[in-house]
Design a protein around this motif. Structure first.
Motif, short mmCIF file in Angstrom:
data_model
loop_
_atom_site.label_atom_id
_atom_site.label_comp_id
_atom_site.label_asym_id
_atom_site.label_seq_id
_atom_site.Cartn_x
_atom_site.Cartn_y
_atom_site.Cartn_z
N GLY A 106 1.05 -0.89 -0.15
CA GLY A 106 -0.32 -0.11 -0.20
C GLY A 106 0.27 1.03 0.42
N GLU A 107 2.85 1.30 -0.76
CA GLU A 107 2.98 2.44 -0.10
C GLU A 107 3.30 2.54 -1.30
N THR A 108 3.97 1.47 -2.33
CA THR A 108 4.41 1.11 -3.29
C THR A 108 4.55 2.74 -4.30
N ALA A 109 5.39 4.49 -4.64
CA ALA A 109 4.82 5.00 -4.78
C ALA A 109 4.51 5.68 -6.05
N ASP A 110 5.27 3.84 -7.71
CA ASP A 110 4.31 4.50 -8.70
C ASP A 110 2.71 4.00 -8.72
N SER A 111 2.29 3.54 -7.66
CA SER A 111 1.23 2.86 -7.30
C SER A 111 -0.18 4.16 -7.20
N LEU A 112 0.76 4.84 -5.87
CA LEU A 112 0.18 5.26 -4.80
C LEU A 112 0.13 6.84 -6.33
N ALA A 113 1.00 7.00 -6.84
CA ALA A 113 1.13 8.04 -8.19
C ALA A 113 -0.39 7.87 -8.50
N ALA A 114 -0.49 6.57 -9.54
CA ALA A 114 -1.24 6.22 -10.27
C ALA A 114 -2.99 6.81 -9.56
N LEU A 115 -3.17 5.87 -8.21
CA LEU A 115 -4.09 6.32 -7.54
C LEU A 115 -4.59 7.67 -7.94
N ARG A 116 -3.54 8.42 -7.61
CA ARG A 116 -3.96 10.31 -6.82
C ARG A 116 -4.36 10.57 -8.61
N GLU A 117 -3.63 10.47 -9.55
CA GLU A 117 -4.05 10.36 -11.31
C GLU A 117 -5.53 10.23 -11.26
N ALA A 118 -5.73 8.85 -11.20
CA ALA A 118 -7.06 8.59 -11.26
C ALA A 118 -8.22 9.40 -10.62
N LYS A 119 -7.73 9.91 -9.77
CA LYS A 119 -8.34 10.05 -8.53
C LYS A 119 -8.98 11.70 -9.22
N GLY A 122 -11.36 11.92 -11.89
CA GLY A 122 -12.52 12.10 -11.78
C GLY A 122 -13.20 10.56 -11.25
N VAL A 123 -12.31 9.66 -11.18
CA VAL A 123 -12.31 8.09 -11.38
C VAL A 123 -12.89 7.22 -10.14
N LYS A 124 -13.56 6.55 -10.40
CA LYS A 124 -13.51 5.71 -8.70
C LYS A 124 -12.08 4.97 -8.44
N VAL A 125 -11.65 4.41 -7.34
CA VAL A 125 -10.61 3.72 -7.68
C VAL A 125 -10.31 2.63 -6.27
N LEU A 126 -10.96 1.08 -6.36
CA LEU A 126 -10.85 0.72 -5.30
C LEU A 126 -9.71 0.17 -5.46
N GLY A 127 -8.83 -0.04 -3.96
CA GLY A 127 -7.73 -0.43 -3.47
C GLY A 127 -7.73 -2.41 -3.24
N GLU A 139 -6.39 6.14 0.83
CA GLU A 139 -6.69 7.27 -0.42
C GLU A 139 -7.65 7.05 -1.36
N ALA A 140 -7.33 5.31 -1.52
CA ALA A 140 -8.74 4.84 -2.22
C ALA A 140 -9.84 5.32 -1.77
N ASP A 141 -11.07 5.31 -2.93
CA ASP A 141 -12.52 5.42 -2.26
C ASP A 141 -13.04 4.08 -1.96
N ASN A 142 -13.14 2.89 -1.75
CA ASN A 142 -13.03 1.81 -1.39
C ASN A 142 -11.84 0.71 -1.24
N VAL A 143 -11.63 0.05 -0.42
CA VAL A 143 -10.60 -0.87 0.08
C VAL A 143 -11.57 -1.81 0.11
N MET A 144 -11.10 -3.44 -0.39
CA MET A 144 -10.55 -4.58 -0.25
C MET A 144 -9.40 -5.31 0.39
N TYR A 145 -10.12 -5.18 1.54
CA TYR A 145 -8.04 -6.22 2.13
C TYR A 145 -8.16 -7.38 1.65
N THR A 146 -6.59 -8.25 1.33
CA THR A 146 -6.57 -9.04 1.21
C THR A 146 -5.59 -9.65 2.80
N TRP A 147 -6.24 -10.60 3.46
CA TRP A 147 -5.68 -10.97 4.44
C TRP A 147 -4.71 -12.28 4.99
#
Ligand code: M6R
Length: 364
Positions: A106-119, A122-127, A139-147
């Motif tokens: 949940g801390e990978t810099a490029d993935s986080l930057a992509a999330l911010r770009e999508a948001k 105006g697009v909905k982001v699921l983490g 920061e994601a609109d909704n989160v589905m955790y892997t346990w």
């Protein structure tokens, strides 16, 4: 803290049946899939026009697998992007696009930057995230955790396996809500999902056999992984597992693409791992195996129980139990993880902390 195991990686490989069950079970109720965290109405699910799955490394590989499943059963077009590429290609994101960011840390810099770009667009982001409360989860609109629980080894195993499960569940849910699978198909899929933990356990318990085999390849120079369809996705992951911890050069190739390049690298004794779990691609894979074998390759095949005629085209075979054709990656990955692990151990590498790599990549 390694619980008696020599390395975290081996411990985490062994924890996969539990990690998979923990990710699966809370989302199965009364013979149906329930993903409360999704926070989407049936109307919103029906309205989805495109899914963009964005991630890095192994998490990206789970997206490559998921594309086949979302498209195959839910009939929703999917684009899969490496997070480091996504932002720089001016992606087309429209209102009914769903962006899914997959990340263990949940801390990978490029993935986080992509999330911010999508948001920002105006697009909905699921983490789909493993570390609770991490930046992507927040920061994601909704989160589905892997346990999967804490993952320490740099080479991901149990987080990868749970990321697959999360995406199977989403694809099944979307397919069902959109009327693309029947009640009976749903029931069969859920039955097969529930069997995965025990089947994974069975494959993990086969480790001595894989260790013996792996010991023969400690001095290998190159190793190739080939497959078609979702077996190509698993080849990408098998190849990464091996190379990141054993430092043996390896490549994954879509089997049909071999003759457009890599086949010139096959020499006497080169190991080619062929994954063939898809019935409709089976004969095509056999032909590709024959092609490399004729050029001297030693072929290790991973296929479904019952496909014994594979033995005419392979030098060594590992069978995986029967499951739904879309879930085979969850089983085929186990021998590939063990193979990478034992080659690394055999070479005396630092299995849990391979050189030059960090568990979580927080720079772009
Ligand atoms: O924490 P993340 O899932 O975002 O990490 C993504 C990649 O860095 C990660 O999967 C990496 O490729 C692993 N070392 C592979 O085993």
């Amino acid at each position: 803290e390694k619980g008696g195991y020599e390395h975290f990686m081996l411990k985490e490989i062994n924890e996969q049946p539990k990690a998979v069950a923990d990710t699966l079970n809370p989302r199965l109720k009364d013979g149906k899939v329930y993903i409360e965290e999704l926070n989407m109405t049936d109307e919103e699910i029906i309205a989805i026009k495109k899914i963009c799955i964005i991630a890095c490394g192994s998490a990206y590989h789970t997206g490559v697998t998921a594309k086949y499943i979302f498209e195959g059963i839910a009939r929703i077009p999917v684009e899969v992007d490496l997070a480091s590429e996504f932002r720089y290609r001016n992606p087309i994101l429209e209102k009914d696009t769903l962006v899914i960011i997959v990340s263990q840390s949940g801390e990978t810099a490029d993935s986080l930057a992509a999330l911010r770009e999508a948001k920002k667009r105006g697009v909905k982001v699921l983490g789909i995230v493993n570390v609770v409360g991490s930046s992507i989860a927040r920061e994601a609109d909704n989160v589905m955790y892997t346990w999967a629980g804490p993952e320490i080894a740099v080479a991901t195993t149990k987080a990868y396996s749970t990321q697959l499960i999360a995406q199977y569940l989403l694809a099944i849910q979307f397919a069902y809500v959109r009327g693309k699978i029947s009640d009976i198909e749903l029931e069969e899929m859920i039955r097969d999902l529930k069997r995965l933990p025990d089947q994974i356990e069975l494959l993990v318990n086969n480790k001595e056999k894989i260790q013996k085999f792996a010991n023969r390849y400690i001095a290998a120079k190159d190793i190739f992984f080939i497959g078609r369809g979702i077996d190509y996705a698993i080849s990408l992951e098998g190849s990464l597992k091996l190379k990141e911890i054993s430092y043996i050069h390896s490549e994954a190739y879509a089997a049909g693409e071999l003759k457009h390049g890599t086949i010139s690298l096959i020499e006497d004794g080169t190991l080619v791992t062929a994954v063939l779990t898809q019935e409709e691609l089976y004969q095509k894979m056999i032909s590709n195996m024959v092609e490399v074998r004729t050029r001297g390759a030693f072929v290790l095949a991973i296929t479904n129980e019952g496909n014994t005629d594979v033995e005419r085209a392979a030098d060594y075979v590992i069978y995986i139990p029967q499951t739904n054709k879309y879930f085979t990656n969850s089983l085929a990955i186990i021998p590939l993880q063990l193979f990478g692990y034992y080659v690394s151990v055999g070479k005396g590498c630092d299995v849990d902390k391979p050189r030059n790599l960090a568990k979580s990549v927080t720079v772009e």
